[in-house]
Design a protein around this motif. Structure first.
Motif, PDB file in Angstrom:
ATOM      1  N   LYS B 192      -1.864   1.133  -4.486  1.00 45.81           N
ATOM      2  CA  LYS B 192      -2.161   1.074  -3.040  1.00 45.81           C
ATOM      3  C   LYS B 192      -3.619   0.666  -2.823  1.00 45.81           C
ATOM      4  O   LYS B 192      -4.521   1.219  -3.459  1.00 45.81           O
ATOM      5  CB  LYS B 192      -1.945   2.456  -2.416  1.00 45.81           C
ATOM      6  CG  LYS B 192      -0.506   2.933  -2.512  1.00 45.81           C
ATOM      7  CD  LYS B 192       0.061   3.224  -1.131  1.00 45.81           C
ATOM      8  CE  LYS B 192       1.565   3.402  -1.183  1.00 45.81           C
ATOM      9  NZ  LYS B 192       1.986   4.520  -2.031  1.00 45.81           N
ATOM     10  N   PRO B 193      -3.847  -0.260  -1.900  1.00 43.67           N
ATOM     11  CA  PRO B 193      -5.232  -0.626  -1.609  1.00 43.67           C
ATOM     12  C   PRO B 193      -5.996   0.579  -1.059  1.00 43.67           C
ATOM     13  O   PRO B 193      -5.416   1.423  -0.365  1.00 43.67           O
ATOM     14  CB  PRO B 193      -5.108  -1.730  -0.547  1.00 43.67           C
ATOM     15  CG  PRO B 193      -3.695  -1.717  -0.080  1.00 43.67           C
ATOM     16  CD  PRO B 193      -2.868  -1.001  -1.081  1.00 43.67           C
ATOM     17  N   GLY B 194      -7.234   0.673  -1.406  1.00 48.26           N
ATOM     18  CA  GLY B 194      -8.055   1.780  -0.899  1.00 48.26           C
ATOM     19  C   GLY B 194      -8.164   2.942  -1.867  1.00 48.26           C
ATOM     20  O   GLY B 194      -9.069   3.754  -1.760  1.00 48.26           O
ATOM     21  N   ASN B 197      -9.348   2.663  -8.616  1.00 45.42           N
ATOM     22  CA  ASN B 197      -8.659   2.158  -9.810  1.00 45.42           C
ATOM     23  C   ASN B 197      -9.133   2.931 -11.032  1.00 45.42           C
ATOM     24  O   ASN B 197     -10.335   3.050 -11.259  1.00 45.42           O
ATOM     25  CB  ASN B 197      -8.986   0.678 -10.017  1.00 45.42           C
ATOM     26  CG  ASN B 197      -8.347  -0.197  -8.962  1.00 45.42           C
ATOM     27  OD1 ASN B 197      -7.335   0.179  -8.356  1.00 45.42           O
ATOM     28  ND2 ASN B 197      -8.933  -1.350  -8.721  1.00 45.42           N
ATOM     29  N   ASN B 273      -5.034   4.458  -8.484  1.00 46.73           N
ATOM     30  CA  ASN B 273      -4.207   3.388  -9.039  1.00 46.73           C
ATOM     31  C   ASN B 273      -4.462   3.329 -10.542  1.00 46.73           C
ATOM     32  O   ASN B 273      -5.602   3.099 -10.969  1.00 46.73           O
ATOM     33  CB  ASN B 273      -4.561   2.037  -8.407  1.00 46.73           C
ATOM     34  CG  ASN B 273      -4.201   1.980  -6.939  1.00 46.73           C
ATOM     35  OD1 ASN B 273      -3.171   2.517  -6.502  1.00 46.73           O
ATOM     36  ND2 ASN B 273      -5.058   1.346  -6.146  1.00 46.73           N
ATOM     37  N   HIS B 305     -11.121  -4.088 -12.833  1.00 45.94           N
ATOM     38  CA  HIS B 305     -11.709  -3.581 -11.580  1.00 45.94           C
ATOM     39  C   HIS B 305     -11.634  -2.060 -11.515  1.00 45.94           C
ATOM     40  O   HIS B 305     -11.356  -1.492 -10.459  1.00 45.94           O
ATOM     41  CB  HIS B 305     -11.029  -4.212 -10.350  1.00 45.94           C
ATOM     42  CG  HIS B 305     -11.101  -5.703 -10.356  1.00 45.94           C
ATOM     43  ND1 HIS B 305     -12.280  -6.386 -10.148  1.00 45.94           N
ATOM     44  CD2 HIS B 305     -10.150  -6.647 -10.590  1.00 45.94           C
ATOM     45  CE1 HIS B 305     -12.046  -7.685 -10.248  1.00 45.94           C
ATOM     46  NE2 HIS B 305     -10.773  -7.874 -10.514  1.00 45.94           N
TER      47      HIS B 305
END
Lengths: 78, 430
Positions: B192-194, B197, B273, B305
């Motif tokens: 999910k973005p946000g 990582n 993530n 990332h």
């Protein structure tokens, strides 16, 4: 041992392949040895070359032993 | 890539005329398993023993521990280990819970001293050492292996390693027609973005003969870090071949049931993530090698990332320099790194806790220590042999494995260092 020798005012050089470890624990004169299992030579090369490496390391060590150091010094010999 | 892991719970096992699974009861045809192991001409003899939780039993000469596995689709379980290489980490895998396959073998003590000398390992099913591994709570199918004399050490190493995978598949085959108790799907989809990582940076011991890890059957000794899918590790791509450092080793079972991988998956898409698994070796023999290796691990984490990293390691001594350099490099690159490690501390817990440290390592989880004296009480049954050999560096001192064993440290207790947080060992502030 190196730290304790220093404490008693006995200059000494530590030859080791684990140079940053030696520095972190407080050794002051450090010469980078060849490899961890054989810091003072290299059994994978010819006996003549092995001896040359050993002599080179000792030479660098004696040089460093005579120097006044203000902070830990690591010398790359080979 | 999706891996569906179907789990079968087994609560009891016994020997019988055929190898099969009836509900939660496992039956093993010991003679057939023995015959399968003896197909390898390296072994002079083999015998199978069943060891159950709570027994007053000591298992000695322990080599590897594996989980019985079967792959319905997507290759063979432990592909690359006595089976052709296949792409693992996808398809359907069946795993037997509550049962392990354990190899036990006494290696000849040919060299006295040297870091890679084979060390005997003991595993107690009850008593003060029983909490050191999860295996005292499992039904262990112990494959006792006797080597033919006068063969090369690398042949011995390979045969014992392969025997474990063969036995794990032999027992795993019983799950083909059974109904699973539980199914779990592992996938890196669903990020999910946000969310931050997070990468898992996983260091193994891979130095040479008797102190190695194998990736699809290939010794990892000369490899620089590689990026792998965590599913490959859960599926048996990484197999243990470390018969030298039993306290600080990682049996294959720990790789394929990695709590670190499971926990990261539990949080995946929820609080973080999970972006990847970086596999690398430690204990390069000179600083340049250590720095080179650590840099490549950090580079890989940066290319993923990663905002954070979980760092684990296997082994002891100078292998920890790579681990620390990885933590340092990550922090310097803006990646928060949390390290899981055992501590030294000496007999009384007052010595240096870590072999090596860097100031950047500011988040460390301690999993306890193996440097404590322990007295193993006498047992009524010994599996694997009769003599437990300690101090191989001094030529080996054989002890009656059935009797009281007083140890100054836990170097020869199986997985005593708890490098992956599998045991009840921990630490406390006081």
């Amino acid at each position: 041992m190196s730290k304790e020798l220093d404490r008693y005012g006995i200059p000494n050089v530590l030859i080791t392949a684990m140079t940053t470890l030696a520095k972190n624990v407080g050794a002051n004169r450090i010469v980078a040895g060849t490899k961890i299992p054989h810091p003072c030579g290299d059994p994978t090369v010819s006996p003549k070359r092995d001896r040359e490496i050993g002599m080179l390391l000792l030479g660098k060590s004696f040089e460093l032993l005579q120097k006044r150091v203000e902070a830990p010094v690591i010398v790359q010999a080979v | 890539m999706k891996l569906e892991m179907q789990t079968y719970k087994v609560t009891d096992a016994r020997f019988g005329p055929k190898t099969c699974l009836c509900g939660d009861q496992l039956e093993i045809a010991a003679e057939a398993l023995k015959a399968a192991l003896l197909e390898d001409p390296i072994f002079e003899d083999a015998w199978i023993e069943l060891v159950k939780p709570g027994e007053n039993t000591r298992i000695i000469h322990v080599a590897d521990v594996l989980e019985p596995r079967l792959k319905l689709t997507g290759g063979t379980a432990y592909a690359g280990t006595a089976a052709p290489v296949a792409k693992l980490g996808w398809g359907i895998t069946r795993a037997m819970e509550g049962v392990t396959v354990m190899t036990s073998c006494q290696f000849p003590l040919r060299r006295h001293g040297g870091l890679n000398v084979v060390r005997d390992a003991a595993l107690d099913m009850s008593g003060p050492a029983s909490g050191l591994t999860p295996f005292s709570e499992k039904i262990n199918i112990v494959c006792c292996l006797k080597l033919k004399p006068d063969l090369d050490e690398d042949q011995y190493e390979e045969s014992v390693r392969l025997a474990g995978a063969k036995a794990a598949r032999f027992v795993g085959e019983t799950m083909r027609d059974a109904e699973p108790n539980e199914t779990r799907t592992f996938t890196l989809d669903g990020a999910k973005p946000g969310l931050p990582n997070v990468a898992l940076l996983y260091q193994v011991h891979a130095v040479g003969l008797n102190l190695n890890s194998f990736f699809y059957g290939m010794p990892f000794s000369n490899l620089l870090p590689i990026l792998v899918h965590p599913n490959e590790i859960l599926d048996g791509a990484l197999v243990d071949g470390n018969w030298s450092h039993p306290a600080v080793k990682t049996p294959t079972w720990y790789h394929t049931n990695s709590r670190l991988v499971h926990e990261l998956y539990d949080r995946h898409g929820k609080t973080l993530n999970f972006v990847g698994f970086v596999l690398y070796r430690g204990r390069f023999e000179e600083m340049q090698g250590k720095v080179r290796c650590a840099n490549q691990v950090v580079n890989t984490a940066q290319m993923l990332h990663a905002d954070g990293a979980v760092v684990s390691w296997e082994g002891a001594g100078n292998a920890f320099i790579e681990t620390m350099l990885v933590v340092k490099g990550c922090e310097q690159a803006g990646i928060k790194a949390a390290l899981l490690t055992f501590e030294h501390g000496g007999l009384n817990g007052v010595d240096e806790p870590l072999f090596y440290s860097e100031a950047e390592a500011d988040a460390i989880v301690s999993s306890g220590t193996y440097e404590r004296e322990i007295v193993l009480p006498p047992v009524s049954r010994v599996v694997g042999g009769e003599l437990f050999v300690i101090n191989p560096e001094e030529g080996g001192i054989p002890l009656d494995a059935r009797g009281t064993i007083e140890l100054h440290d836990r170097l020869q207790l199986y997985c005593a260092a708890n490098e992956y947080g599998f045991t009840k060992n921990s630490c406390a502030d006081f």
